[in-house]
Design a protein around this motif. Structure first.
Motif, short mmCIF file in Angstrom:
data_model
loop_
_atom_site.label_atom_id
_atom_site.label_comp_id
_atom_site.label_asym_id
_atom_site.label_seq_id
_atom_site.Cartn_x
_atom_site.Cartn_y
_atom_site.Cartn_z
N VAL A 7 0.88 -1.19 0.00
CA VAL A 7 0.00 0.00 0.00
C VAL A 7 0.90 1.22 0.00
N SER A 8 0.59 2.17 -0.87
CA SER A 8 1.39 3.40 -0.93
C SER A 8 0.48 4.59 -1.22
N THR A 9 0.94 5.76 -0.80
CA THR A 9 0.23 7.02 -1.11
C THR A 9 1.22 7.96 -1.77
N VAL A 10 0.78 8.64 -2.82
CA VAL A 10 1.63 9.59 -3.55
C VAL A 10 0.79 10.80 -3.96
N ARG A 11 1.49 11.84 -4.32
CA ARG A 11 0.82 13.02 -4.88
C ARG A 11 1.08 13.07 -6.36
N ALA A 12 -0.01 13.18 -7.16
CA ALA A 12 0.09 13.27 -8.61
C ALA A 12 -0.61 14.55 -9.07
N GLY A 13 0.17 15.61 -9.18
CA GLY A 13 -0.43 16.89 -9.58
C GLY A 13 -1.33 17.43 -8.49
N ASN A 14 -2.60 17.65 -8.83
CA ASN A 14 -3.56 18.16 -7.87
C ASN A 14 -4.38 17.04 -7.23
N GLN A 15 -3.90 15.81 -7.35
CA GLN A 15 -4.63 14.69 -6.80
C GLN A 15 -3.73 13.86 -5.88
N ALA A 16 -4.39 13.21 -4.90
CA ALA A 16 -3.71 12.26 -4.03
C ALA A 16 -4.10 10.86 -4.47
N ILE A 21 -6.95 17.04 -4.07
CA ILE A 21 -6.25 17.61 -2.91
C ILE A 21 -6.84 19.00 -2.62
N ILE A 22 -6.97 19.34 -1.35
CA ILE A 22 -7.45 20.67 -0.96
C ILE A 22 -6.38 21.69 -1.30
#
Length: 616
Positions: free
Chosen positions: A538-547, A614-615
């Motif tokens: 399981v991983s979390t990343v930021r892609a532009g304006n999205q999580a 993302i806010i």
């Protein structure tokens, strides 16, 4: 270019020769020459308005071509007129041997000039003496060649009107000039108004320069009105053409202005009974037409023209708060501003129709919006209930893990408690060791409490609640609930959080439910795999304006034919599955304005990706 030049010269020749040729070839008869003699000047009101109207009517009614020649008796506009002989000689040189067909005098000074010098200038020419007050007609010098169109200024009627319209009037300020004609009228007005006695006081401005008149008009006491007689030349000898003096007076006066002359009506004076220009012009033109037609002037007689029906300026009535009920019967109110309805009737009807249509559409849209909101609320309630049931199902699969998570701290607490009791039974217990045992008990208790808290948050039945959450922590809590299950199944569960905070808006419980469903599905997928390859990451990343939340496994993957159906309700590949887990997961993600996708990895296994805004 040569053709255009020739055409231009031809047109110019036609224009230049047109009037003369027209006169020579006119089918209406021979040219008639009319001499128009002004008393003060072409632009001196009120006479200029009479002259303008008379000329227009002559051109309209005449059956002959007319040559109207105008001259001005300038001596009448000065306080101390000079000799008239040079002007007489000038006219004599113009008309000697070729007198006009008719002479029109405008105003009393011109009439007296014509009577005085007719023998030298035009002894046999018919004359129409017009726009002259009957008291100024020199009837002893009238001849059979003269026609008189006279008027009568009824000053008593004018003042009766003022006192009727404004009954509280105490003073009337008389604005009049200082020429010989104006001085004559001062005496006439005083004589005619004697019957008023002390009813109203008269203040005369004839001996003042007009600048001083303006200063006084701006500071008049209450219950005072201004009466505009004439201002051709003031006491300082300054000449005022047109209505410039009246307009200046109107701009500064703090009281209403009345007058008996129609040419001054319309923009400056209140109104009342007055001499109407049309009445005088009509009789004057009638006399000219009859004389030019061959009728003898001596046979043409007219009654003196009296004041016409009262007229009032609606704008001045509004300015001075004069009630229409105080006006005499039969009064005509002019310059009334049309109502909005009268001016824009069709536009207002169109606007009303548009508003009604829009109101109907808006009402329908509001009703539909209300229905949609109710439907959305009901849909969310159903989603919450279904999600709650799905959470119970997921937690059921985690029972072993939860029991293990609780048994470990509870067992440790029991062991530490028994050890502490044994130490305390000794003759000299080690207090520091007891203190360490108590610290271990507190830590294990907090660990068990945290397991129960996470379990309660997942099982809690709450409505959809959107708030600011940190996605890394939310995912970490979900993984904590399944970590023991992964250990029990000999599955390597790895979590790689993003290096930056990922703040999104959403319901943390429902997002954890999605992550739990996907992790449990991933563990089910790798259960039958080789022990060396039983991994879930399981991983979390930021892609532009999205999580993004990525959940990957090392299982067999998803059949290519099933990739487009995995999120459909009741679709499942598990023998005991209901096929609602992934459908609920997609519904929850889309309610958070996100998206969920499934794909196979090139090296094997399935990858599920959740994207949330993302806010900012």
């Amino acid at each position: 270019m040569a053709a255009w030049l020739a055409l231009g010269l031809l047109l110019a020749a036609c224009i230049l020769s047109g009037p003369a040729d027209a006169v020579e070839r006119s089918p209406r008869g021979e040219l008639k020459r009319v001499l128009l003699l002004h008393s003060f000047g072409r632009e001196f009101r009120p006479w200029s308005e009479y002259a303008r109207d008379i000329k227009a009517e002559l051109e309209r009614q005449s059956i002959w071509p007319l040559d109207v020649q105008e001259h001005t008796l300038l001596s009448a506009r000065f306080n101390n007129p000079g000799p008239e002989a040079p002007f007489v000689d000038y006219l004599h040189s113009l008309y000697e041997g070729a007198p006009p067909d008719i002479v029109l005098s405008i105003g009393a000074p011109a009439a007296r000039f014509v009577q005085r010098y007719r023998g030298k200038l035009f002894p046999d020419t018919p004359t129409v003496l017009t726009v002259v007050e009957q008291r100024l007609v020199n009837r002893f010098d009238l001849t059979d060649n003269d026609v008189v169109v006279s008027v009568r200024n009824d000053f008593m009627a004018a003042f009766d009107n003022i006192l009727r319209v404004l009954p509280d009037t105490k003073t009337v300020a008389m604005v009049i000039g200082a020429s010989p004609l104006e001085k004559f009228w001062i005496d006439e007005v005083k004589r005619e108004l004697k019957p008023l006695g002390d009813r109203v006081g008269l203040v005369w401005y004839s001996d003042l320069a007009f600048e001083e008149i303006l200063k006084r008009a701006a500071k008049l006491p209450p219950n005072t009105v201004l009466f505009w007689g004439l201002m051709s030349v003031d006491a300082a000898g300054i000449v005022y053409e047109g209505d410039s003096a009246l307009r200046s007076l109107h701009a500064v006066a703090n009281a209403p202005i009345f007058s008996y002359q129609e040419p001054f009506f319309g923009g400056s004076t209140v109104g009342g009974p007055m001499q109407l220009t049309k009445d005088t012009s009509r009789k004057t033109v009638d006399a000219v037409m009859r004389i030019l037609g061959g009728e003898k002037p001596a046979s043409i007689k007219y009654e003196t023209i009296e004041f016409g029906p009262p007229r009032y300026d609606w704008r001045e009535l509004q300015r001075w708060s004069i009630s229409e009920s105080s006006l005499p019967a039969g009064s005509e109110i002019m310059f009334r501003d049309p109502t909005t309805w009268e001016t824009y009737r069709w536009q207002l009807l169109l606007i009303a129709a548009v508003i009604l249509v829009q109101a109907g559409l808006i009402s329908g849209l509001l009703h539909e919006r209300r229905r949609r909101q109710v439907a959305e609320v009901e849909s969310r309630q159903r989603l919450a209930e279904l999600a709650h049931a799905n959470r119970y199902s997921a937690v059921g699969e985690l029972t072993t893990s939860i029991a293990h998570e609780l048994n470990q701290p509870l067992g440790a607490i029991l062991t530490n408690t028994e050890t502490a009791e044994l130490l305390l039974k000794g003759t000299s217990p080690d207090i520091d060791e007891v203190r360490q045992i108590l610290a271990d008990i507190r830590r294990d208790d907090q660990r068990a409490s945290e397991v129960i808290r996470r379990l309660r948050s997942v099982l809690r039945k709450t409505p959809f609640e959107v708030k600011d959450i940190e996605l890394n922590d939310t995912v970490r809590e979900a993984i904590g609930l399944v970590a023991a299950v992964a250990d029990g199944r000999r599955i390597a569960l790895a979590y790689m959080p993003a290096s930056v905070d990922l703040h999104v808006k959403g319901d943390p419980v429902q997002l954890q439910q999605v992550v739990l469903n996907l992790i449990i599905n991933a563990m089910d997928a790798v259960s039958d795999a080789d022990k060396k390859k039983r991994e879930v990451s399981v991983s979390t990343v930021r892609a532009g304006n999205q999580a993004e939340i990525r959940i990957a496994d090392t299982g067999p993957g998803i059949a290519s034919a099933d990739l487009g159906s995995v999120f459909n309700p009741f679709f499942t590949t598990k023998p005991q599955g209901m096929g609602m887990g992934l459908a609920i997961a997609r519904t929850i993600v889309e309610a958070h304005h996100g998206m969920i996708a499934a794909e196979n990895q090139p090296w094997g296994g399935a990858l599920f990706t959740i994207r949330l805004p993302i806010i900012r």
